[in-house]
Design a protein around this motif. Sequence first.
Motif, short mmCIF file in Angstrom:
data_model
loop_
_atom_site.label_atom_id
_atom_site.label_comp_id
_atom_site.label_asym_id
_atom_site.label_seq_id
_atom_site.Cartn_x
_atom_site.Cartn_y
_atom_site.Cartn_z
N LYS A 183 1.00 -1.22 0.07
CA LYS A 183 -0.04 -0.16 0.04
C LYS A 183 0.81 1.21 0.00
N ASP A 184 2.02 1.22 0.32
CA ASP A 184 2.94 2.35 0.25
C ASP A 184 3.73 2.69 -1.01
N LYS A 204 -0.36 4.68 -5.45
CA LYS A 204 -1.33 5.95 -5.33
C LYS A 204 -2.40 5.66 -6.07
N ASN A 205 -3.73 5.39 -5.71
CA ASN A 205 -4.71 5.18 -6.70
C ASN A 205 -4.91 6.31 -7.93
N TYR A 261 -2.81 7.26 -9.65
CA TYR A 261 -1.55 8.33 -9.86
C TYR A 261 -0.68 7.32 -10.68
N TRP A 272 8.33 8.99 -9.20
CA TRP A 272 8.02 8.90 -7.83
C TRP A 272 9.10 8.04 -7.26
#
Length: 371
Positions: free
Chosen positions: A296-297, A300-301, A303, A338
């Motif tokens: 989950k880290d 980013k939904n 993105y 990112w």
Amino acid sequence: MKVVHVVECFAAGTAHFINLLTQYTSCEHVVIHGERADETSAETVKAKFPQGVKFIHWHHAQREIKPGQDVKALTELIRILKEIPRIDVVHLHSSKAGFLGRAACFLLGIKQVIYTPNGAPFARADVSPKKKSLYILLEKLANKLSGQVVCCSPSEALSYESIGIRTSFINNGTVLPAIPAPKTLVEPGEPFTIVTCGRITEQKNPTLFNQIASSFIHQQEVKFVWIGEGEREQRSVLNAANISITGWLPKEEVEKTVSAADLYLSTSLWEGLPFSVLEALSLGKCLLLSDCVGNKDLVKNDYNGFSFISAEEAVSKIKWLMQNRETLHQMEKNSREWSEKVYDIKVVSRQYQQLYAEIAGKSIVQHLQAL
């Protein structure tokens, strides 16, 4: 500074993480290690490390909780640490080394200790509630002995905070490969390829991976690739006709295969901060990741991909991405950007270098005060 790493699971992501630290931090490194011969030999792992790293085999270290064997491992570790002159920092990796290492350091009076779980043992989904409670008890006990917990991801840190253990985190990082060439337009008939990479184990949830793939069994334009190998029982779960299992590949082939894919999929039940996903991120892949600790880290939904809980949700996202290629390509660019900002090993190693220096500095001050 002399940094002593202690690790039982000298294989896979944990060994890779220690390898990167030895390459990108300016320290003298000593690695006290166990061996998981069923996965890979210690000699094979050591051959990938830079020259100058000293290795000491921790013969009695093993994965499972076995009190008799663990007492032998603790006694051996105490002896090894006593024989190493001038230790500035002890860095413990994974839960077994984390417990025995903190016990050994407590008995030896060594206070400059870091423990990085790289996968919280109590977050495992393949153990009973009773065993999870035991893991939590052991983590709390060891935390009172010595050292500080430095997790490898924000969600792992939160999992430790949730059981009452104060912690910090430094993200895992990876070496950024050359920027992949932009993908060309999709040719008619070219398959939409979904890839994952890792050992085929219960942790990686091959059952869910197979369930997702089976939903596309009648669509020849969709194929799934699993880079890795595993035990026959787990491997046999991946029986959908549209899944190809490549076995282990050289690093160059892994990068080539992942780069050529349209989507990176992880169905893991739990993680620390998975290197396979970090590397997919650095290669500029759109990610579709199960909503578990660690995974989950890294997404980013809307993105750089999506997280999901059920197979149905994953299938729906795949179909949407197949119909929205321009958005998918933008998500690929976002992944790479990112990765450069947050997960570049050069960024991560500077954070560890600073932490090592702070801990070593405190040790020197304490020593001078004692004099």
